[in-house]
Design a protein around this motif. Structure first.
Motif, mmCIF file in Angstrom:
data_model
loop_
_atom_site.group_PDB
_atom_site.id
_atom_site.type_symbol
_atom_site.label_atom_id
_atom_site.label_comp_id
_atom_site.label_asym_id
_atom_site.label_seq_id
_atom_site.Cartn_x
_atom_site.Cartn_y
_atom_site.Cartn_z
ATOM 1 N N LEU A 65 26.592 37.627 5.057
ATOM 2 C CA LEU A 65 25.954 38.906 5.382
ATOM 3 C C LEU A 65 24.579 39.012 4.732
ATOM 4 O O LEU A 65 23.617 39.484 5.353
ATOM 5 C CB LEU A 65 26.850 40.062 4.949
ATOM 6 N N ASP A 66 24.483 38.589 3.463
ATOM 7 C CA ASP A 66 23.190 38.616 2.772
ATOM 8 C C ASP A 66 22.190 37.707 3.474
ATOM 9 O O ASP A 66 21.028 38.080 3.693
ATOM 10 C CB ASP A 66 23.359 38.171 1.312
ATOM 11 N N HIS A 67 22.637 36.510 3.845
ATOM 12 C CA HIS A 67 21.745 35.564 4.518
ATOM 13 C C HIS A 67 21.282 36.103 5.870
ATOM 14 O O HIS A 67 20.107 35.952 6.249
ATOM 15 C CB HIS A 67 22.463 34.222 4.709
ATOM 16 N N LEU A 68 22.188 36.739 6.599
ATOM 17 C CA LEU A 68 21.877 37.225 7.945
ATOM 18 C C LEU A 68 21.171 38.577 7.939
ATOM 19 O O LEU A 68 20.725 39.050 8.994
ATOM 20 C CB LEU A 68 23.169 37.330 8.769
ATOM 21 N N GLY A 69 21.077 39.196 6.776
ATOM 22 C CA GLY A 69 20.405 40.497 6.682
ATOM 23 C C GLY A 69 21.200 41.625 7.307
ATOM 24 O O GLY A 69 20.628 42.618 7.780
ATOM 25 N N GLU A 141 37.635 40.487 17.622
ATOM 26 C CA GLU A 141 37.046 41.333 18.659
ATOM 27 C C GLU A 141 35.792 42.030 18.140
ATOM 28 O O GLU A 141 35.726 42.439 16.994
ATOM 29 C CB GLU A 141 38.057 42.395 19.111
ATOM 30 N N GLY A 142 34.806 42.160 18.995
ATOM 31 C CA GLY A 142 33.636 42.966 18.670
ATOM 32 C C GLY A 142 32.485 42.154 18.098
ATOM 33 O O GLY A 142 32.597 40.964 17.771
ATOM 34 N N THR A 143 31.349 42.828 17.991
ATOM 35 C CA THR A 143 30.137 42.226 17.472
ATOM 36 C C THR A 143 30.344 41.728 16.051
ATOM 37 O O THR A 143 30.925 42.402 15.219
ATOM 38 C CB THR A 143 28.998 43.260 17.488
ATOM 39 N N TYR A 144 29.912 40.514 15.769
ATOM 40 C CA TYR A 144 29.937 39.878 14.461
ATOM 41 C C TYR A 144 31.333 39.486 13.978
ATOM 42 O O TYR A 144 31.492 39.028 12.847
ATOM 43 C CB TYR A 144 29.258 40.765 13.404
ATOM 44 N N ARG A 181 24.232 29.180 4.883
ATOM 45 C CA ARG A 181 22.765 29.274 4.966
ATOM 46 C C ARG A 181 22.251 29.001 6.368
ATOM 47 O O ARG A 181 21.199 29.510 6.765
ATOM 48 C CB ARG A 181 22.160 28.280 3.967
ATOM 49 N N GLU A 182 22.995 28.193 7.155
ATOM 50 C CA GLU A 182 22.513 27.792 8.474
ATOM 51 C C GLU A 182 23.101 28.626 9.614
ATOM 52 O O GLU A 182 22.810 28.358 10.783
ATOM 53 C CB GLU A 182 22.813 26.310 8.711
ATOM 54 N N LEU A 183 23.920 29.612 9.305
ATOM 55 C CA LEU A 183 24.475 30.474 10.352
ATOM 56 C C LEU A 183 23.410 31.424 10.885
ATOM 57 O O LEU A 183 22.564 31.921 10.137
ATOM 58 C CB LEU A 183 25.641 31.299 9.802
ATOM 59 N N THR A 184 23.460 31.676 12.178
ATOM 60 C CA THR A 184 22.573 32.665 12.777
ATOM 61 C C THR A 184 23.241 33.246 14.017
ATOM 62 O O THR A 184 24.175 32.647 14.565
ATOM 63 C CB THR A 184 21.208 32.041 13.138
ATOM 64 N N PHE A 185 22.811 34.408 14.435
ATOM 65 C CA PHE A 185 23.324 35.025 15.659
ATOM 66 C C PHE A 185 22.266 34.918 16.751
ATOM 67 O O PHE A 185 21.080 35.146 16.511
ATOM 68 C CB PHE A 185 23.672 36.502 15.423
ATOM 69 N N VAL A 186 22.727 34.577 17.952
ATOM 70 C CA VAL A 186 21.841 34.444 19.109
ATOM 71 C C VAL A 186 22.358 35.367 20.197
ATOM 72 O O VAL A 186 23.558 35.400 20.487
ATOM 73 C CB VAL A 186 21.788 32.983 19.615
ATOM 74 N N GLU A 187 21.458 36.123 20.797
ATOM 75 C CA GLU A 187 21.842 37.058 21.852
ATOM 76 C C GLU A 187 22.063 36.336 23.175
ATOM 77 O O GLU A 187 21.382 35.363 23.501
ATOM 78 C CB GLU A 187 20.734 38.111 22.051
ATOM 79 N N GLY A 188 23.036 36.837 23.941
ATOM 80 C CA GLY A 188 23.207 36.424 25.326
ATOM 81 C C GLY A 188 23.600 34.988 25.553
ATOM 82 O O GLY A 188 23.291 34.421 26.602
ATOM 83 N N LEU A 198 27.712 33.732 17.176
ATOM 84 C CA LEU A 198 27.447 33.017 15.931
ATOM 85 C C LEU A 198 27.236 31.541 16.221
ATOM 86 O O LEU A 198 28.074 30.887 16.861
ATOM 87 C CB LEU A 198 28.628 33.208 14.971
ATOM 88 N N VAL A 199 26.115 30.992 15.759
ATOM 89 C CA VAL A 199 25.802 29.582 15.988
ATOM 90 C C VAL A 199 25.245 28.990 14.703
ATOM 91 O O VAL A 199 24.853 29.705 13.769
ATOM 92 C CB VAL A 199 24.775 29.401 17.130
ATOM 93 N N LEU A 200 25.216 27.654 14.652
ATOM 94 C CA LEU A 200 24.512 26.966 13.578
ATOM 95 C C LEU A 200 23.092 26.685 14.030
ATOM 96 O O LEU A 200 22.855 26.279 15.167
ATOM 97 C CB LEU A 200 25.216 25.656 13.224
#
Length: 413
Positions: A65-69, A141-144, A181-188, A198-200
């Motif tokens: 959560l800290d890494h992803l803001g 279920e749900g966002t994140y 550290r390498e996790l990120t969220f991508v839309e669509g 959630l992707v690397l």
């Protein structure tokens, strides 16, 4: 704030809703549910619990959560879900889940009623959190929700390193800090969907492969070791007999911890012999240990009622009591981690599309699959031959256990 010293993550700091949930009965109960169930009969130090694992998942979730803001109420929901993600587990973790699901319709991640009432529900509402939304995250279920329940979740990251540490097996070692550290969220990413996935991030195919490889290597030596499988099968038989012989319901069984369950089967005449065998490690032995390709489709596809009928038929053919035969048909091999997303040249792809390692590990996974038929030591020869006849197995293709006076390797132990 509460600080806990952990064997895997060193110091874990817990505050906010996580600290408020820590001492609730639902979370403290997890101190009495072993993370690896009967694996401790193979690895004596594998006595870690769902409680310490939950703290590790909470810790990694906060780092992510800290890494992803991600902050505010959304972060609180995810932190609560991380702390509570295992409260639905019954005794011996996943071991009795198929039995309780058949009778209650609930898996371990179906926790709505557990989060809605009592102290947990009150605490969530005090922190302005909807228990149903937190339960939804636990169920994926749900966002994140992918942070807690997905292909790249912090649950998987913690249990692999924790299980490796407590068994002394080196294969589960992964770099959790790099993963986070390498996790990120991508839309669509999903077809027609706008929800973030959630992707690397770019350049992390090997990072994702390390998770896949760690799970694949831990599987045969820890999670599906034959001693663990035999003891699990014996406890499943005891649980089914307990429900038939007493007024205990599947819903009550689901809320027991390990100690409650062992006490119940010790006290029940119908399960006392299996209980004695488990307590004294006087386990059934392998009468049949058959590879995937040697097992007919009708056995692979058998439902629970059919498996029970086959057990009875094997016992009759072998001339032994019904309780002296246990048929153990594992589920079809699967590899959920292979659907994890990685970024390659700016494009988000499934790992199975990008990594040739996935295909090799799928082959290895199928090669590791074994059908088991278990019986008391004195009956293994008779039961093995009867099982080959009833199940339509080629006796020449079977791996039938040859007992030795003393075990000399871990595989024989």
């Amino acid at each position: 704030m509460t600080t806990v010293k952990d064997t895997v993550h060193d110091h874990i700091e817990i505050d906010g809703v996580g600290a408020a949930l820590l001492d609730t009965p639902a979370v403290q109960r997890l101190r009495h549910v072993k993370q690896l169930g009967t694996v401790r009969l193979v690895y004596p130090s594998a006595n870690h619990t769902r409680f310490e694992h939950s703290l590790g998942v909470y810790h990694l979730a906060r780092q992510a959560l800290d890494h992803l803001g991600i902050g505010g109420r959304q972060a609180d929901r995810i932190e609560a879900a991380a702390m509570l993600h295992d409260v639905g587990h019954g005794p011996f973790s996943h071991n009795l889940e198929s039995l309780t699901h058949r009778r209650t319709g609930k898996y371990h991640d179906d926790v709505e009623e557990l989060l809605d009432g009592g102290e947990v529900g009150a605490i969530l509402r005090e922190h302005d959190l909807d228990p149903d939304r937190v339960a939804g995250i636990v169920a994926g279920e749900g966002t994140y929700a992918g942070l807690v329940s997905g292909e790249l979740d912090v649950d998987r990251m913690d249990y692999l390193v924790r299980d490796a540490y407590h068994t002394g097996v080196p294969y589960g070692t992964i770099d959790t800090e790099r993963f986070v550290r390498e996790l990120t969220f991508v839309e669509g990413v999903e077809s027609g969907g706008d929800s973030p996935t959630l992707v690397l991030d770019e350049g992390n195919v090997q990072t994702a492969e390390s998770l896949l490889l760690a799970r694949a290597l831990m599987n045969p030596v820890v999670y599906t070791h034959h001693v663990a499988r035999i003891s699990k099968a014996m406890l499943r038989r005891a649980a089914a007999d307990l429900l038939e012989a007493t007024a205990t319901t599947a819903a009550e069984l689901r809320r027991m911890d390990d100690h409650d369950f062992l006490a119940a089967v010790r006290d029940c005449p119908a399960t006392a012999e299996i209980s004695r065998r488990y307590d004294e490690r006087d386990l059934y032995k392998r009468a049949v240990w058959a590879e995937y390709g040697d097992v007919p489709d009708r056995v692979h596809d058998a439902d629970h009622a059919t498996e029970l009928a086959l057990e009875r038929e094997i016992a009759e053919e072998a001339g032994v009591a019904r309780e002296d035969v246990i048929l153990d048909v594992p589920p079809e091999p699967s590899m959920r981690e292979s659907t994890a997303r990685v970024t390659v040249n700016g494009e988000v792809r499934r790992l199975e599309r990008q990594s040739p390692l996935v295909s090799a590990l799928r082959v290895a996974q199928r090669n590791q699959w074994r059908l088991g038929v278990y019986a008391p030591d004195s009956a293994t020869d008779r039961v093995g031959r009867a099982a080959a006849e009833v199940l339509g197995l080629d006796p020449d293709a079977l791996v039938i256990e040859v007992r030795k006076a003393m075990p000399t390797t871990l595989d024989e132990f």
